[in-house]
Design an enzyme around this catalytic site. Sequence first.
Site, PDB file in Angstrom:
ATOM      1  N   ALA A 190     -30.817  16.319 -45.107  1.00 34.05           N
ATOM      2  CA  ALA A 190     -31.767  15.349 -44.565  1.00 34.05           C
ATOM      3  C   ALA A 190     -33.061  16.110 -44.276  1.00 34.05           C
ATOM      4  O   ALA A 190     -33.362  16.469 -43.138  1.00 34.05           O
ATOM      5  CB  ALA A 190     -31.208  14.714 -43.299  1.00 34.05           C
ATOM      6  N   ALA A 206     -37.116  16.960 -35.873  1.00 37.33           N
ATOM      7  CA  ALA A 206     -35.830  17.024 -36.572  1.00 37.33           C
ATOM      8  C   ALA A 206     -35.264  15.618 -36.726  1.00 37.33           C
ATOM      9  O   ALA A 206     -35.956  14.633 -36.471  1.00 37.33           O
ATOM     10  CB  ALA A 206     -34.865  17.923 -35.805  1.00 37.33           C
ATOM     11  N   ASN A 207     -34.019  15.517 -37.159  1.00 36.76           N
ATOM     12  CA  ASN A 207     -33.358  14.219 -37.306  1.00 36.76           C
ATOM     13  C   ASN A 207     -31.880  14.361 -36.944  1.00 36.76           C
ATOM     14  O   ASN A 207     -31.425  15.452 -36.611  1.00 36.76           O
ATOM     15  CB  ASN A 207     -33.557  13.683 -38.731  1.00 36.76           C
ATOM     16  CG  ASN A 207     -32.979  14.627 -39.764  1.00 36.76           C
ATOM     17  OD1 ASN A 207     -31.771  14.873 -39.801  1.00 36.76           O
ATOM     18  ND2 ASN A 207     -33.838  15.200 -40.599  1.00 36.76           N
ATOM     19  N   ARG A 208     -31.148  13.268 -37.022  1.00 37.56           N
ATOM     20  CA  ARG A 208     -29.776  13.240 -36.508  1.00 37.56           C
ATOM     21  C   ARG A 208     -28.716  13.741 -37.480  1.00 37.56           C
ATOM     22  O   ARG A 208     -27.523  13.585 -37.232  1.00 37.56           O
ATOM     23  CB  ARG A 208     -29.395  11.819 -36.089  1.00 37.56           C
ATOM     24  CG  ARG A 208     -30.193  11.299 -34.922  1.00 37.56           C
ATOM     25  CD  ARG A 208     -29.644   9.949 -34.477  1.00 37.56           C
ATOM     26  NE  ARG A 208     -30.543   9.305 -33.542  1.00 37.56           N
ATOM     27  CZ  ARG A 208     -30.625   9.633 -32.252  1.00 37.56           C
ATOM     28  NH1 ARG A 208     -29.869  10.585 -31.764  1.00 37.56           N
ATOM     29  NH2 ARG A 208     -31.478   9.010 -31.459  1.00 37.56           N
TER      30      ARG A 208
END
Length: 226
Positions: free
Chosen positions: A95, A29-31
């Site tokens: 994102a 995943a990402n922030r």
Amino acid sequence: HGEAVLAGKKIVVTAGPTHEPIDPVRYLANRSSGRQGYAIADALADLGADVTLVSGPTALRAPAGVTLISCETAREMEAAVMRLPPQDVAVCTAAVADWRPVSEADQKMKKKDRDDVPAPLSLVANPDILAEISAPSVHRPRLVVGFAAETENVEAYAVAKRTRKGCDWIVANDVSLAANVMGGVENQILLITPQGVEYWPRMTKEEVARRLAISIMDWFCSTSDF
Ligand code: C5P
């Protein structure tokens, strides 16, 4: 809710990160918090638009008056977007993970002893949802807005991205650590349009959302068939 200047306009907003499963308990995943996308969906609904928010996993609640479609992976997000009836505008803030593991293990990957490590993760590219939406077609939204998160050369990279993706506008922001944007409250953006580049002052994500919603309203007003 204010004046319904965007009444009858269908707008899809993608938001949040995607989660790409490795095994039943792990993911890539990402922030991304989803905050900017949710704020944009809210601001557009406030102007009367018929907003569908296609969101990856976030801790946020859907804004009032917005239809929420929740998804987890990039491929689920792609399917959810492509299934919608034709939209007037698409705003892609999500994102989306660029890559996903080639396959998801059926069972939790186990370590056999303290120093055991799994084989290197093999990754494949995810679909580019923005590029797909932007591709010429009879049902292409008349205005497609992409986002760009860059840590350097923000303007040059964003201008190039607009052409590469085939979208109409790019909202670019600086996510270098100094700018403290990703997951934060404020945003500093550049709006790239076919007409040129606008540098907006640093403002909250809600203010960016309102200003972008107004820019979209102005765009509708400038097109002859509004
Ligand atoms: O290529 P990059 O990730 O920098 O592009 C960002 C823009 O493209 C954002 O608008 C994002 O929502 C969109 N995007 C997408 N699908 C992907 C990757 C990015 O829709 N797989």
